[in-house]
Scaffold this motif. Sequence first.
Motif, mmCIF file in Angstrom:
data_model
loop_
_atom_site.group_PDB
_atom_site.id
_atom_site.type_symbol
_atom_site.label_atom_id
_atom_site.label_comp_id
_atom_site.label_asym_id
_atom_site.label_seq_id
_atom_site.Cartn_x
_atom_site.Cartn_y
_atom_site.Cartn_z
ATOM 1 N N LEU A 92 0.841 -1.200 0.000
ATOM 2 C CA LEU A 92 0.000 0.000 0.000
ATOM 3 C C LEU A 92 0.873 1.245 0.000
ATOM 4 O O LEU A 92 1.620 1.484 0.957
ATOM 5 N N TYR A 93 0.796 2.016 -1.079
ATOM 6 C CA TYR A 93 1.513 3.289 -1.153
ATOM 7 C C TYR A 93 0.474 4.363 -1.458
ATOM 8 O O TYR A 93 0.355 4.858 -2.570
ATOM 9 N N THR A 94 -0.289 4.700 -0.426
ATOM 10 C CA THR A 94 -1.521 5.474 -0.577
ATOM 11 C C THR A 94 -1.371 6.905 -0.077
ATOM 12 O O THR A 94 -2.293 7.473 0.504
ATOM 13 N N SER A 95 -0.226 7.496 -0.308
ATOM 14 C CA SER A 95 0.037 8.872 0.126
ATOM 15 C C SER A 95 -0.928 9.854 -0.533
ATOM 16 O O SER A 95 -1.432 9.610 -1.631
ATOM 17 N N LEU A 96 -1.109 10.977 0.139
ATOM 18 C CA LEU A 96 -1.885 12.068 -0.452
ATOM 19 C C LEU A 96 -1.048 12.837 -1.463
ATOM 20 O O LEU A 96 -1.566 13.369 -2.434
ATOM 21 N N ARG A 97 0.274 12.851 -1.219
ATOM 22 C CA ARG A 97 1.134 13.662 -2.070
ATOM 23 C C ARG A 97 2.576 13.176 -1.999
ATOM 24 O O ARG A 97 3.112 12.942 -0.919
ATOM 25 N N ILE A 125 9.973 6.708 -4.238
ATOM 26 C CA ILE A 125 10.875 5.584 -4.485
ATOM 27 C C ILE A 125 10.275 4.248 -4.050
ATOM 28 O O ILE A 125 10.413 3.247 -4.774
ATOM 29 N N PRO A 126 9.587 4.149 -2.894
ATOM 30 C CA PRO A 126 9.011 2.852 -2.516
ATOM 31 C C PRO A 126 8.030 2.294 -3.548
ATOM 32 O O PRO A 126 7.906 1.070 -3.679
ATOM 33 N N LEU A 127 7.369 3.168 -4.276
ATOM 34 C CA LEU A 127 6.474 2.718 -5.347
ATOM 35 C C LEU A 127 7.255 1.895 -6.368
ATOM 36 O O LEU A 127 6.822 0.801 -6.785
ATOM 37 N N LEU A 128 8.419 2.395 -6.773
ATOM 38 C CA LEU A 128 9.273 1.673 -7.725
ATOM 39 C C LEU A 128 9.840 0.399 -7.112
ATOM 40 O O LEU A 128 9.923 -0.639 -7.779
ATOM 41 N N GLU A 129 10.239 0.472 -5.852
ATOM 42 C CA GLU A 129 10.824 -0.695 -5.198
ATOM 43 C C GLU A 129 9.844 -1.865 -5.160
ATOM 44 O O GLU A 129 10.210 -3.004 -5.463
ATOM 45 N N GLY A 130 8.601 -1.558 -4.780
ATOM 46 C CA GLY A 130 7.585 -2.611 -4.743
ATOM 47 C C GLY A 130 7.343 -3.201 -6.118
ATOM 48 O O GLY A 130 7.278 -4.425 -6.292
ATOM 49 N N MET A 131 7.203 -2.343 -7.130
ATOM 50 C CA MET A 131 6.984 -2.809 -8.494
ATOM 51 C C MET A 131 8.148 -3.679 -8.974
ATOM 52 O O MET A 131 7.943 -4.715 -9.610
ATOM 53 N N ALA A 132 9.377 -3.246 -8.687
ATOM 54 C CA ALA A 132 10.557 -3.965 -9.156
ATOM 55 C C ALA A 132 10.660 -5.363 -8.540
ATOM 56 O O ALA A 132 11.288 -6.251 -9.112
ATOM 57 N N CYS A 133 10.048 -5.545 -7.373
ATOM 58 C CA CYS A 133 10.046 -6.859 -6.723
ATOM 59 C C CYS A 133 8.892 -7.740 -7.214
ATOM 60 O O CYS A 133 8.776 -8.894 -6.781
ATOM 61 N N VAL A 156 1.236 -3.001 -6.361
ATOM 62 C CA VAL A 156 1.253 -1.804 -5.528
ATOM 63 C C VAL A 156 -0.038 -1.023 -5.747
ATOM 64 O O VAL A 156 -0.359 -0.641 -6.872
ATOM 65 N N ILE A 157 -0.761 -0.804 -4.674
ATOM 66 C CA ILE A 157 -1.931 0.076 -4.723
ATOM 67 C C ILE A 157 -1.437 1.478 -4.376
ATOM 68 O O ILE A 157 -0.929 1.717 -3.276
ATOM 69 N N THR A 158 -1.566 2.400 -5.316
ATOM 70 C CA THR A 158 -1.047 3.746 -5.099
ATOM 71 C C THR A 158 -2.083 4.796 -5.478
ATOM 72 O O THR A 158 -3.185 4.465 -5.928
ATOM 73 N N SER A 159 -1.730 6.045 -5.308
ATOM 74 C CA SER A 159 -2.700 7.134 -5.421
ATOM 75 C C SER A 159 -2.718 7.760 -6.816
ATOM 76 O O SER A 159 -1.713 7.744 -7.527
ATOM 77 N N ASN A 160 -3.858 8.329 -7.153
ATOM 78 C CA ASN A 160 -4.015 8.988 -8.460
ATOM 79 C C ASN A 160 -3.714 10.477 -8.367
ATOM 80 O O ASN A 160 -4.193 11.267 -9.169
ATOM 81 N N THR A 161 -2.899 10.862 -7.369
ATOM 82 C CA THR A 161 -2.592 12.273 -7.133
ATOM 83 C C THR A 161 -1.104 12.553 -7.309
ATOM 84 O O THR A 161 -0.276 11.640 -7.293
ATOM 85 N N SER A 162 -0.756 13.814 -7.438
ATOM 86 C CA SER A 162 0.620 14.330 -7.531
ATOM 87 C C SER A 162 1.454 13.523 -8.521
ATOM 88 O O SER A 162 1.037 13.295 -9.652
#
Length: 372
Positions: free
Chosen positions: A277-282, A287-295, A299-305
Amino acid sequence: MKIGIEAQRIFRANKHGMDYVVLQEILQLQQIDCENEYFIFVKPGPDRCVKDSANVHIVELSTPSYPLWEQWALPRAAKKAGVELLHCTSNTAPIWCDIPLVLTLHDIIFLEPRDKNNKSLYQNMGWLYRRLVVPRILHKCQRIITVSNFELKNIVDKLQIPESRMAMIYNGYNEWFRPIEDTKDIYKKYIKEKGFIFFLGNTDPKKNTERTLVAYAKYLKQSKVKRPLLMADLDRQFLEDIIKRNDIEIIREYLHLPGYIPNSDLPYIYNDAFAFLYTSLRESFGIPLLEGMACGTPVITSNTSSMPEIGGKDAILINPEKSDEIAEMLLRLETDEVFYNEKRAVGLQRAQLFSWRHTAEQLLSLYHDLAK
């Protein structure tokens, strides 16, 4: 050319985002550049993660506080070393410095409305320091680097900086973030079984911890599996307040709070997680978004920023302000195997577009342009 790089916090044991960025930039520059001479200015610490080499010199500066280190010790040490260009890498720089400056301005969150519920003294002092320093140094910078097109536009629009003075250089991720067959049971240091949900949360309001925990409670009520949640780096009292405020006692027995997880363990954690879960507001990058994907972890992430920019149009994008969307996506990953494998493949492919080597090459090109 003699280039100074501010890397005050890279020797500390518990590193965070900006520390990892400058550390990897330095390590890559050390490999690819034999022409320029580098002076790396750091504060003493236990993790000596960069060593001197033929053209890279570590300069340790010891002072009792961050402002004193940056505003007094750093410019004096840089001048003494004969530095011709000083790259400050963590949003701020010395106000009184006659050496040409390059600034990495990761974000301008410090100019955005402040969440009044944030009780962290460390975060609040950092916010105030940046508000005081950044406006006073921007006009002195030869170039201002940021880490995504989202943030570049944000800085240009809000600070009225000509785009010609800006540079956008994406971050990368470490090569040890990859699919791993033998994860050595590293997860057992933090949680009993594989197949958990992983979340990097903290007390910063932008990390959206409260809505994410509410979403997890909704997931538990509907899930037949009820996967536990591993949460790194979270204050227990902060968590208790969230549970009481939202009446989500249901989550308590499923939570695992080990505190700080070293970066060296994270590849194994991502690999053994069911989802991240990488559900930040902004985020200015994420980098953790990429790390999770690379493994190969969905990754559930946000549609913002910056997150749609970094994750790509096929990433699992949700509205971070809607806990129902987060819960629904967790349930879909759990019940739709085709969708799960699809998103796993999407992440693996997307991550290949980024690397620290490419980051360092662009940074070196910028140094050369300024030398001319």
